[in-house]
Design a protein around this motif. Sequence first.
Motif, PDB file in Angstrom:
ATOM      1  N   ILE A  75      -1.267  32.285  -2.329  1.00 54.11           N
ATOM      2  CA  ILE A  75      -2.323  33.255  -2.055  1.00 54.11           C
ATOM      3  C   ILE A  75      -3.052  33.584  -3.352  1.00 54.11           C
ATOM      4  CG2 ILE A  75      -2.870  35.570  -1.208  1.00 54.11           C
ATOM      5  CD1 ILE A  75      -0.406  35.412   0.573  1.00 54.11           C
ATOM      6  N   LEU A  76      -4.356  33.273  -3.373  1.00 54.45           N
ATOM      7  CA  LEU A  76      -5.201  33.623  -4.514  1.00 54.45           C
ATOM      8  C   LEU A  76      -6.032  34.866  -4.243  1.00 54.45           C
ATOM      9  CD1 LEU A  76      -6.608  30.134  -5.609  1.00 54.45           C
ATOM     10  CD2 LEU A  76      -4.728  31.417  -6.647  1.00 54.45           C
ATOM     11  N   THR A  77      -6.292  35.140  -2.958  1.00 56.80           N
ATOM     12  CA  THR A  77      -7.113  36.283  -2.564  1.00 56.80           C
ATOM     13  C   THR A  77      -6.738  36.695  -1.150  1.00 56.80           C
ATOM     14  OG1 THR A  77      -9.364  36.973  -1.991  1.00 56.80           O
ATOM     15  CG2 THR A  77      -8.913  34.623  -1.929  1.00 56.80           C
ATOM     16  N   VAL A  78      -6.857  37.984  -0.864  1.00 54.81           N
ATOM     17  CA  VAL A  78      -6.551  38.464   0.486  1.00 54.81           C
ATOM     18  C   VAL A  78      -7.588  37.975   1.485  1.00 54.81           C
ATOM     19  CG1 VAL A  78      -5.276  40.493  -0.282  1.00 54.81           C
ATOM     20  CG2 VAL A  78      -7.764  40.640   0.008  1.00 54.81           C
ATOM     21  N   ASP A  79      -8.720  37.453   1.015  1.00 52.81           N
ATOM     22  CA  ASP A  79      -9.730  36.897   1.922  1.00 52.81           C
ATOM     23  C   ASP A  79      -9.216  35.674   2.669  1.00 52.81           C
ATOM     24  OD1 ASP A  79     -11.576  38.813   1.261  1.00 52.81           O
ATOM     25  OD2 ASP A  79     -12.593  37.602  -0.259  1.00 52.81           O
ATOM     26  N   GLN A  80      -8.105  35.115   2.225  1.00 50.48           N
ATOM     27  CA  GLN A  80      -7.533  33.958   2.918  1.00 50.48           C
ATOM     28  C   GLN A  80      -7.112  34.288   4.347  1.00 50.48           C
ATOM     29  OE1 GLN A  80      -5.498  32.489  -1.146  1.00 50.48           O
ATOM     30  NE2 GLN A  80      -4.562  31.565   0.654  1.00 50.48           N
ATOM     31  N   LYS A  81      -6.930  35.574   4.645  1.00 45.71           N
ATOM     32  CA  LYS A  81      -6.518  35.941   6.002  1.00 45.71           C
ATOM     33  C   LYS A  81      -7.571  35.557   7.038  1.00 45.71           C
ATOM     34  CE  LYS A  81      -8.351  40.670   5.901  1.00 45.71           C
ATOM     35  NZ  LYS A  81      -8.028  42.103   5.979  1.00 45.71           N
ATOM     36  N   LYS A  82      -8.832  35.361   6.599  1.00 47.83           N
ATOM     37  CA  LYS A  82      -9.907  34.982   7.510  1.00 47.83           C
ATOM     38  C   LYS A  82     -10.017  33.472   7.679  1.00 47.83           C
ATOM     39  CE  LYS A  82     -12.586  38.940   5.816  1.00 47.83           C
ATOM     40  NZ  LYS A  82     -13.835  39.343   5.107  1.00 47.83           N
ATOM     41  N   ALA A  83      -9.292  32.728   6.873  1.00 46.26           N
ATOM     42  CA  ALA A  83      -9.413  31.269   6.882  1.00 46.26           C
ATOM     43  C   ALA A  83      -8.537  30.650   7.975  1.00 46.26           C
ATOM     44  CB  ALA A  83      -9.020  30.708   5.518  1.00 46.26           C
ATOM     45  N   PRO A  84      -8.869  29.441   8.403  1.00 47.86           N
ATOM     46  CA  PRO A  84      -8.026  28.746   9.385  1.00 47.86           C
ATOM     47  C   PRO A  84      -6.768  28.197   8.715  1.00 47.86           C
ATOM     48  CG  PRO A  84      -9.785  27.307   8.665  1.00 47.86           C
ATOM     49  CD  PRO A  84     -10.041  28.635   8.003  1.00 47.86           C
ATOM     50  N   LEU A  85      -5.881  27.645   9.522  1.00 47.99           N
ATOM     51  CA  LEU A  85      -4.711  26.933   9.011  1.00 47.99           C
ATOM     52  C   LEU A  85      -4.875  25.466   9.378  1.00 47.99           C
ATOM     53  CD1 LEU A  85      -1.900  26.922   7.695  1.00 47.99           C
ATOM     54  CD2 LEU A  85      -0.934  27.329   9.964  1.00 47.99           C
ATOM     55  N   LEU A  86      -4.989  24.615   8.388  1.00 50.54           N
ATOM     56  CA  LEU A  86      -5.188  23.187   8.628  1.00 50.54           C
ATOM     57  C   LEU A  86      -3.840  22.492   8.799  1.00 50.54           C
ATOM     58  CD1 LEU A  86      -7.939  22.448   5.939  1.00 50.54           C
ATOM     59  CD2 LEU A  86      -8.238  23.176   8.310  1.00 50.54           C
ATOM     60  N   GLY A  87      -3.806  21.509   9.681  1.00 48.53           N
ATOM     61  CA  GLY A  87      -2.593  20.721   9.866  1.00 48.53           C
ATOM     62  C   GLY A  87      -1.405  21.531  10.331  1.00 48.53           C
ATOM     63  N   ALA A  88      -1.643  22.475  11.246  1.00 52.64           N
ATOM     64  CA  ALA A  88      -0.552  23.334  11.722  1.00 52.64           C
ATOM     65  C   ALA A  88       0.490  22.506  12.465  1.00 52.64           C
ATOM     66  CB  ALA A  88      -1.105  24.414  12.636  1.00 52.64           C
ATOM     67  N   MET A  89       1.752  22.714  12.123  1.00 52.95           N
ATOM     68  CA  MET A  89       2.862  22.050  12.812  1.00 52.95           C
ATOM     69  C   MET A  89       3.508  22.961  13.844  1.00 52.95           C
ATOM     70  SD  MET A  89       2.758  19.082  11.429  1.00 52.95           S
ATOM     71  CE  MET A  89       4.271  18.266  11.887  1.00 52.95           C
ATOM     72  N   PHE A  90       3.238  24.280  13.733  1.00 58.26           N
ATOM     73  CA  PHE A  90       3.750  25.262  14.689  1.00 58.26           C
ATOM     74  C   PHE A  90       2.616  26.223  15.042  1.00 58.26           C
ATOM     75  CE2 PHE A  90       7.564  23.789  12.604  1.00 58.26           C
ATOM     76  CZ  PHE A  90       8.481  23.683  13.646  1.00 58.26           C
ATOM     77  N   SER A  93       2.431  29.710  13.006  1.00 58.21           N
ATOM     78  CA  SER A  93       2.352  29.799  11.547  1.00 58.21           C
ATOM     79  C   SER A  93       1.143  30.594  11.070  1.00 58.21           C
ATOM     80  CB  SER A  93       2.324  28.393  10.937  1.00 58.21           C
ATOM     81  OG  SER A  93       3.515  27.705  11.210  1.00 58.21           O
ATOM     82  N   ARG A  94      -0.033  30.330  11.635  1.00 58.97           N
ATOM     83  CA  ARG A  94      -1.228  31.045  11.166  1.00 58.97           C
ATOM     84  C   ARG A  94      -1.115  32.535  11.455  1.00 58.97           C
ATOM     85  NH1 ARG A  94      -6.904  32.064  13.281  1.00 58.97           N
ATOM     86  NH2 ARG A  94      -8.142  32.438  11.403  1.00 58.97           N
ATOM     87  N   GLY A  95      -0.630  32.883  12.637  1.00 56.60           N
ATOM     88  CA  GLY A  95      -0.484  34.292  12.985  1.00 56.60           C
ATOM     89  C   GLY A  95       0.467  35.016  12.047  1.00 56.60           C
ATOM     90  N   ILE A  96       1.560  34.341  11.685  1.00 55.65           N
ATOM     91  CA  ILE A  96       2.530  34.948  10.770  1.00 55.65           C
ATOM     92  C   ILE A  96       1.915  35.155   9.391  1.00 55.65           C
ATOM     93  CG2 ILE A  96       4.679  34.493   9.519  1.00 55.65           C
ATOM     94  CD1 ILE A  96       5.760  33.198  12.067  1.00 55.65           C
ATOM     95  N   LEU A  97       1.198  34.160   8.889  1.00 58.90           N
ATOM     96  CA  LEU A  97       0.575  34.285   7.575  1.00 58.90           C
ATOM     97  C   LEU A  97      -0.483  35.384   7.565  1.00 58.90           C
ATOM     98  CD1 LEU A  97       0.244  30.521   6.619  1.00 58.90           C
ATOM     99  CD2 LEU A  97       1.503  32.249   5.321  1.00 58.90           C
ATOM    100  N   ARG A  98      -1.297  35.436   8.594  1.00 50.84           N
ATOM    101  CA  ARG A  98      -2.321  36.480   8.660  1.00 50.84           C
ATOM    102  C   ARG A  98      -1.686  37.862   8.738  1.00 50.84           C
ATOM    103  NH1 ARG A  98      -6.785  35.409  13.066  1.00 50.84           N
ATOM    104  NH2 ARG A  98      -7.684  37.192  11.954  1.00 50.84           N
ATOM    105  N   GLN A  99      -0.612  37.981   9.515  1.00 52.76           N
ATOM    106  CA  GLN A  99       0.069  39.271   9.636  1.00 52.76           C
ATOM    107  C   GLN A  99       0.689  39.686   8.310  1.00 52.76           C
ATOM    108  OE1 GLN A  99       0.061  41.098  12.624  1.00 52.76           O
ATOM    109  NE2 GLN A  99       0.721  42.722  11.230  1.00 52.76           N
ATOM    110  N   PHE A 100       1.279  38.721   7.607  1.00 55.34           N
ATOM    111  CA  PHE A 100       1.876  39.009   6.299  1.00 55.34           C
ATOM    112  C   PHE A 100       0.823  39.530   5.320  1.00 55.34           C
ATOM    113  CE2 PHE A 100       2.762  37.414   1.979  1.00 55.34           C
ATOM    114  CZ  PHE A 100       3.926  38.128   1.705  1.00 55.34           C
ATOM    115  N   ILE A 101      -0.338  38.874   5.288  1.00 57.28           N
ATOM    116  CA  ILE A 101      -1.402  39.315   4.378  1.00 57.28           C
ATOM    117  C   ILE A 101      -1.916  40.690   4.787  1.00 57.28           C
ATOM    118  CG2 ILE A 101      -3.716  38.802   3.519  1.00 57.28           C
ATOM    119  CD1 ILE A 101      -3.073  35.832   3.813  1.00 57.28           C
TER     120      ILE A 101
END
Length: 453
Positions: A75-90, A93-101
């Motif tokens: 994580i370089l910036t909290v703005d990453q929460k608005k970005a997609p997750l590329l190559g998701a295997m589950f 995963s994106r929901g967990i990362l966004r929630q964490f941020i």
Amino acid sequence: MKRLIQRGLMFGNLIRVDSPALIERYNRALKGISGKQTKLKEFHIDVSGFSPEIGEEFKDPLYLNPNGCNRQFIILTVDQKKAPLLGAMFSTSRGILRQFIADNEAKLFALTAHDAVAGELMNSVYDISDPARLFDIRKIVIEADTTQSHVKNARALAEKIDHFQTAPNAWYDDDLIAQMIDLARETGDVTKVPVDLGVQEFEQGNFWTAHFGGLYIFRDVESPCVVVSGDKDRMERFPRLPFVDTTEPNRIASFLRKNDLVEPLVKERGASGARILRQKMEFILVDAATSAGMELGDMSSRTLRHVAQRMGRDLPQAFHGLAALVRWAEAGGQWPRIDSRHPAYFYTLRARPDHPDRDLINRLLSELAPMDFRQLFICHKELFYASYATWPDEKREFVAEFLHRDYMANKAGARDKLFGGREDPLKVPSTTRKRTREQVIEMVGPWGAVKGR
């Protein structure tokens, strides 16, 4: 894919990294995670910090996701929460990362002002060579820190402050005071600006995984099941849960009904859902026409109606099924018999809006109704991009333009219309007098009364 990229439908909302300071921070974090560093002077990252340019540089699209089961992140910036997750295997995963941020936004804002934050979505599984290992994934734990251990040091400083304030004679402990001063130089005032991210846990109940060709694992429902998109021969070793293949619509429909996971798009005559069905008809028509080598002209609704007239009896059964349902809803036509054996069946459904796994269910429905490219794009981008690459060029142009013009202009509104919010059940009169079959259909629609939430 150039059309999609130009219209912001692929690699959209990625975070641009071109500052030497940010690149240096990213490299420090990347070195600690993988032992590698990028030589690029500019790249883009998704919500996890994954960069497609760096993946190409390393010739490793899983450089932040070894074995595809414990995704690492930067994580370089909290703005990453608005970005997609590329190559998701589950799917989780994106929901967990966004929630964490989101849960740690103030702390992450303070930490990323000076350094990169690196961490991992950890579970107890490190190898998924056997499908049975997927059932060992129940809980995702996140631990994260900066490359200079700000979180670890802040935790140590907080403990020393507590000891200093509570232990007898701690005020006279010069060594303790010196240690606190040294740590404070690294962390700042943790009493005013806490930076301890702690350890966060997330449950992973029902989910989709890209492993083994694609699996939908529903275990936290009344009648558990695994829906298999890939090679079902390997699923014989699945413990406990029965499985069904996506080529078995009757069995999938039975599973969805047993667990009360779906509802019809059109529940009564005159409903706005009929407009959505008309759009789905256009999508099916475009697929059939371009596959037959027909030209779509200016791609307007009027031109598409003329294309449908020219195709006549060659129109797919799914198109005819939706047309009959639209006639019933809008013009008082005869109730169409559309069950799971009919090609139009899954195009008429959506996940229950109030279900906690709504997105997962709609992902499955999008795979069962693949000519609805809009739902495929929204709910299952991995399959959308793979399918898009195989479509005729004219269909790709229609799809890219439609999504850019009709969906991207109002994404929230489109999603609300397609997948709904919490709705009140239909009000059915409580009288017990006998009604004719036509009166019942008029009142509650061809699928019967909507079950209580």
